[in-house]
Design a protein around this motif. Structure first.
Motif, PDB file in Angstrom:
ATOM      1  N   THR A   3      42.539  35.862  42.320  1.00 51.77           N
ATOM      2  CA  THR A   3      42.907  37.276  42.321  1.00 51.77           C
ATOM      3  C   THR A   3      41.643  38.129  42.363  1.00 51.77           C
ATOM      4  N   GLN A   4      41.819  39.372  42.764  1.00 48.72           N
ATOM      5  CA  GLN A   4      40.686  40.294  42.766  1.00 48.72           C
ATOM      6  C   GLN A   4      40.197  40.552  41.342  1.00 48.72           C
ATOM      7  N   GLY A   5      41.135  40.554  40.378  1.00 51.84           N
ATOM      8  CA  GLY A   5      40.746  40.750  38.985  1.00 51.84           C
ATOM      9  C   GLY A   5      39.795  39.677  38.507  1.00 51.84           C
ATOM     10  N   GLU A   6      40.054  38.434  38.889  1.00 49.08           N
ATOM     11  CA  GLU A   6      39.169  37.331  38.504  1.00 49.08           C
ATOM     12  C   GLU A   6      37.789  37.493  39.127  1.00 49.08           C
ATOM     13  N   LEU A   7      37.775  37.849  40.404  1.00 50.12           N
ATOM     14  CA  LEU A   7      36.506  37.927  41.119  1.00 50.12           C
ATOM     15  C   LEU A   7      35.644  39.085  40.641  1.00 50.12           C
ATOM     16  N   ILE A   8      36.238  40.241  40.384  1.00 45.53           N
ATOM     17  CA  ILE A   8      35.439  41.402  40.005  1.00 45.53           C
ATOM     18  C   ILE A   8      34.830  41.229  38.617  1.00 45.53           C
ATOM     19  N   ASN A   9      35.432  40.337  37.827  1.00 47.97           N
ATOM     20  CA  ASN A   9      34.895  40.069  36.490  1.00 47.97           C
ATOM     21  C   ASN A   9      34.046  38.808  36.425  1.00 47.97           C
ATOM     22  N   LYS A  10      33.867  38.165  37.556  1.00 42.48           N
ATOM     23  CA  LYS A  10      33.103  36.909  37.582  1.00 42.48           C
ATOM     24  C   LYS A  10      31.624  37.153  37.318  1.00 42.48           C
ATOM     25  N   PHE A  11      31.132  38.333  37.735  1.00 42.24           N
ATOM     26  CA  PHE A  11      29.739  38.709  37.529  1.00 42.24           C
ATOM     27  C   PHE A  11      29.711  40.101  36.907  1.00 42.24           C
ATOM     28  N   PRO A  12      28.736  40.396  36.053  1.00 42.83           N
ATOM     29  CA  PRO A  12      28.667  41.727  35.447  1.00 42.83           C
ATOM     30  C   PRO A  12      28.188  42.778  36.446  1.00 42.83           C
ATOM     31  N   GLY A  13      28.515  44.037  36.161  1.00 46.10           N
ATOM     32  CA  GLY A  13      27.958  45.118  36.960  1.00 46.10           C
ATOM     33  C   GLY A  13      28.953  46.081  37.562  1.00 46.10           C
ATOM     34  N   SER A  14      30.260  45.759  37.518  1.00 44.01           N
ATOM     35  CA  SER A  14      31.239  46.691  38.086  1.00 44.01           C
ATOM     36  C   SER A  14      31.482  47.841  37.114  1.00 44.01           C
ATOM     37  N   GLU A  15      31.391  49.061  37.625  1.00 52.33           N
ATOM     38  CA  GLU A  15      31.561  50.248  36.785  1.00 52.33           C
ATOM     39  C   GLU A  15      32.655  51.182  37.310  1.00 52.33           C
ATOM     40  N   VAL A  16      33.421  50.724  38.280  1.00 48.65           N
ATOM     41  CA  VAL A  16      34.323  51.646  38.958  1.00 48.65           C
ATOM     42  C   VAL A  16      35.660  51.855  38.235  1.00 48.65           C
ATOM     43  N   LEU A  17      36.175  50.855  37.563  1.00 52.55           N
ATOM     44  CA  LEU A  17      37.478  51.020  36.917  1.00 52.55           C
ATOM     45  C   LEU A  17      37.474  52.071  35.807  1.00 52.55           C
ATOM     46  N   PRO A  18      36.395  52.200  35.011  1.00 51.20           N
ATOM     47  CA  PRO A  18      36.387  53.255  33.993  1.00 51.20           C
ATOM     48  C   PRO A  18      36.440  54.669  34.553  1.00 51.20           C
ATOM     49  N   VAL A  19      36.094  54.855  35.845  1.00 52.31           N
ATOM     50  CA  VAL A  19      36.176  56.195  36.435  1.00 52.31           C
ATOM     51  C   VAL A  19      37.395  56.311  37.352  1.00 52.31           C
ATOM     52  N   SER A  20      38.389  55.456  37.105  1.00 55.16           N
ATOM     53  CA  SER A  20      39.638  55.496  37.845  1.00 55.16           C
ATOM     54  C   SER A  20      40.708  56.210  37.024  1.00 55.16           C
ATOM     55  N   VAL A  21      41.548  56.962  37.702  1.00 56.45           N
ATOM     56  CA  VAL A  21      42.606  57.728  37.040  1.00 56.45           C
ATOM     57  C   VAL A  21      43.954  57.082  37.340  1.00 56.45           C
ATOM     58  N   PRO A  22      44.674  56.579  36.309  1.00 57.21           N
ATOM     59  CA  PRO A  22      45.987  55.974  36.540  1.00 57.21           C
ATOM     60  C   PRO A  22      47.074  57.040  36.699  1.00 57.21           C
ATOM     61  N   VAL A  23      47.898  56.866  37.707  1.00 56.01           N
ATOM     62  CA  VAL A  23      49.007  57.790  37.965  1.00 56.01           C
ATOM     63  C   VAL A  23      50.285  56.973  38.164  1.00 56.01           C
ATOM     64  N   PRO A  24      51.272  57.124  37.285  1.00 56.06           N
ATOM     65  CA  PRO A  24      52.532  56.378  37.440  1.00 56.06           C
ATOM     66  C   PRO A  24      53.301  56.834  38.673  1.00 56.06           C
ATOM     67  N   TYR A  25      54.017  55.897  39.294  1.00 54.19           N
ATOM     68  CA  TYR A  25      54.901  56.252  40.406  1.00 54.19           C
ATOM     69  C   TYR A  25      56.118  55.319  40.372  1.00 54.19           C
ATOM     70  N   THR A  26      57.191  55.744  41.013  1.00 60.05           N
ATOM     71  CA  THR A  26      58.428  54.960  41.031  1.00 60.05           C
ATOM     72  C   THR A  26      58.480  54.113  42.294  1.00 60.05           C
ATOM     73  N   LYS A  27      58.650  52.813  42.118  1.00 58.55           N
ATOM     74  CA  LYS A  27      58.735  51.897  43.239  1.00 58.55           C
ATOM     75  C   LYS A  27      60.142  51.924  43.842  1.00 58.55           C
ATOM     76  N   PRO A  28      60.307  51.400  45.057  1.00 61.28           N
ATOM     77  CA  PRO A  28      61.620  51.409  45.701  1.00 61.28           C
ATOM     78  C   PRO A  28      62.719  50.738  44.880  1.00 61.28           C
ATOM     79  N   ASP A  29      62.356  49.749  44.058  1.00 57.11           N
ATOM     80  CA  ASP A  29      63.375  49.068  43.248  1.00 57.11           C
ATOM     81  C   ASP A  29      63.657  49.780  41.931  1.00 57.11           C
ATOM     82  N   GLY A  30      63.034  50.934  41.718  1.00 55.48           N
ATOM     83  CA  GLY A  30      63.278  51.709  40.511  1.00 55.48           C
ATOM     84  C   GLY A  30      62.319  51.441  39.372  1.00 55.48           C
TER      85      GLY A  30
END
Length: 282
Positions: free
Chosen positions: A143-170
């Motif tokens: 998964t991308q989650g595994e790979l991005i945490n395989k090595f240190p140095g990623s700083e992008v997720l802390p500057v990400s803004v979560p926004v909820p949305y409704t999927k087609p299945d509800g």
């Protein structure tokens, strides 16, 4: 008398030429003309179509600096619109685009787009090269989650803004947007005005994109090229090197001062690598 004979000869020649032109205009005539051309000798090599796939926090316009350079070299170029919903949606979507293209394709991706093309290109005989630009190159089951945490140095997720949305299945999903404070982590080497435009026009990605396991690894059968962004704070450069090395990339280019959006800050170098892949696999 000689004058009349000469005139008849001219008329006959004209009729023959007209008939030949009419024949060539038909499908059968075109086939015959192509066959004649083939017998005359090999023509110029067919240039592949370049398909560019963007990643998260971006849209197709992120390739605007690269596309004119490829077009000037005679390459048909398509900047695909990546849905950014995760492998189950994104890979079939891009795969359908690949199926619509006649002739060879060089498939290029940035960031999360790398995961998409790794899955989408599997089994596509028209895809002749994969070019990864500061991109994920997952193996089957990863998964991308595994790979991005395989090595240190990623700083992008802390500057990400979560926004909820409704999927087609509800059910409720979560989109991630890059915040206005995200330039240092995502695009440190472009002008602030350029970053503001990118941030305003971005397409968010579904947070579940990080948990979908890769279903196929096209790089196992299709030759690949890679570009490392030396100051990437989204996907750590060490991670990019690891993935490119594992994929046995034919060529890896290092851009020591580049941020994650290297295709914006160094479009010439990105275009050159793409053309290198196109020429090598023509």
């Amino acid at each position: 008398m000689a004058r009349n004979v000469s005139r008849r000869q001219v008329l006959a020649t004209g009729a023959a030429l007209a008939g030949s032109a009419a024949l060539t205009a038909t499908p059968l005539g075109a086939q015959a003309a192509n066959a004649a051309t083939a017998q005359a000798g090999p023509g110029p090599k067919i240039k592949p179509t370049i398909v560019l796939v963007h990643g998260g926090y971006a849209d197709s316009s992120c390739w605007n600096g690269v596309i004119p350079k490829l077009q000037r070299e005679g390459y048909t170029t398509i900047a695909a619109s990546n849905p950014l919903r995760g492998i189950p949606t994104d890979a079939p979507y891009i795969g359908s685009l690949l199926d619509s293209i006649s002739g060879p394709v060089v498939l290029v991706a940035h960031s999360m787009g790398g995961t998409v093309i790794t899955n989408a290109a599997a089994g596509k005989s028209n895809v002749k090269a994969l070019v990864y630009i500061a991109a994920f190159v997952p193996d089957v089951g990863e998964t991308q989650g595994e790979l991005i945490n395989k090595f240190p140095g990623s700083e992008v997720l802390p500057v990400s803004v979560p926004v909820p949305y409704t999927k087609p299945d509800g059910t409720t999903g979560t989109d991630l947007y890059l915040s206005k404070d995200g330039q240092a982590a995502f695009a440190a080497d472009i002008p602030t005005a350029t970053f503001r435009l990118l941030q305003a026009t971005q397409r968010p990605f579904d947070a579940d994109s990080f948990i979908y396991p890769t279903q196929a690894a096209a790089w196992r059968t299709i030759p690949s090229w890679g570009l490392v962004a030396g100051r990437d704070k989204a996907i750590p450069p060490a991670c990019e090197r690891f993935m490119y090395r594992r994929a046995n990339a034919r060529r890896v280019v290092e851009m020591p001062t580049a941020s994650h959006v290297v295709m914006i800050s160094h479009p010439r170098s990105v275009a050159d690598l793409i053309q290198d892949a196109a020429i090598a696999t023509s």
